[in-house]
Motif scaffolding. Structure first.
Motif, short mmCIF file in Angstrom:
data_model
loop_
_atom_site.label_atom_id
_atom_site.label_comp_id
_atom_site.label_asym_id
_atom_site.label_seq_id
_atom_site.Cartn_x
_atom_site.Cartn_y
_atom_site.Cartn_z
N GLY A 279 4.95 -9.77 -4.94
CA GLY A 279 5.40 -11.00 -5.59
C GLY A 279 6.52 -10.77 -6.59
O GLY A 279 7.60 -11.35 -6.48
N CYS A 280 6.28 -9.89 -7.56
CA CYS A 280 7.26 -9.71 -8.63
C CYS A 280 8.08 -8.43 -8.53
O CYS A 280 9.11 -8.31 -9.18
N GLY A 281 7.62 -7.47 -7.73
CA GLY A 281 8.37 -6.24 -7.56
C GLY A 281 8.06 -5.14 -8.54
O GLY A 281 8.57 -4.03 -8.42
N ARG A 282 7.20 -5.43 -9.53
CA ARG A 282 6.88 -4.39 -10.52
C ARG A 282 5.97 -3.32 -9.92
O ARG A 282 5.17 -3.60 -9.03
N SER A 283 6.07 -2.12 -10.47
CA SER A 283 5.17 -1.04 -10.06
C SER A 283 3.82 -1.27 -10.72
O SER A 283 3.70 -2.01 -11.70
N LEU A 284 2.81 -0.60 -10.20
CA LEU A 284 1.48 -0.70 -10.78
C LEU A 284 1.50 -0.24 -12.24
O LEU A 284 0.86 -0.85 -13.09
N ASP A 285 2.27 0.80 -12.53
CA ASP A 285 2.40 1.29 -13.90
C ASP A 285 3.04 0.24 -14.81
O ASP A 285 2.57 0.01 -15.93
N GLU A 286 4.10 -0.41 -14.33
CA GLU A 286 4.77 -1.44 -15.14
C GLU A 286 3.83 -2.61 -15.40
O GLU A 286 3.79 -3.13 -16.52
N ILE A 287 3.07 -3.01 -14.40
CA ILE A 287 2.12 -4.10 -14.58
C ILE A 287 1.08 -3.72 -15.63
O ILE A 287 0.76 -4.52 -16.52
N PRO B 74 0.80 -1.22 0.00
CA PRO B 74 0.00 0.00 0.00
C PRO B 74 0.84 1.28 0.00
O PRO B 74 0.37 2.32 -0.45
N THR B 75 2.07 1.21 0.47
CA THR B 75 2.93 2.39 0.52
C THR B 75 3.66 2.62 -0.80
O THR B 75 3.61 3.70 -1.36
N THR B 76 4.34 1.58 -1.29
CA THR B 76 5.15 1.74 -2.50
C THR B 76 4.38 1.52 -3.78
O THR B 76 4.83 1.91 -4.85
N ARG B 77 3.23 0.85 -3.69
CA ARG B 77 2.40 0.50 -4.86
C ARG B 77 3.16 -0.43 -5.81
O ARG B 77 2.97 -0.43 -7.01
N HIS B 78 4.06 -1.25 -5.24
CA HIS B 78 4.78 -2.28 -5.99
C HIS B 78 4.25 -3.64 -5.57
O HIS B 78 3.88 -3.85 -4.42
#
Length: 57
Positions: A23-31, A16-20
């Motif tokens: 599981g995989c470490g990707r950001s919401l934007d990258e996903i 909830p803090t980093t929005r990553h």
């Protein structure tokens, strides 16, 4: 048809803090953009994720 390379480990939960993804470490934007990225862009992100993971270990 070839499969798209992905770091997804089927453990989809956002911090909830980093929005990553935890599981995989990707950001919401990258996903969100993943399927529209080139294979080279996906591999570059996966290399960065692997490097970040190795630093944490």
């Amino acid at each position: 048809m070839t499969a798209i390379s992905s770091p997804c480990v089927k453990l989809c939960q956002l911090d909830p803090t980093t929005r990553h993804c935890l599981g995989c470490g990707r950001s919401l934007d990258e996903i969100g953009r993943w399927s529209s990225l080139s294979e080279a862009e996906r591999r570059a992100i996966m290399a960065r994720l692997a490097e970040q993971t190795s630093r944490k270990a």
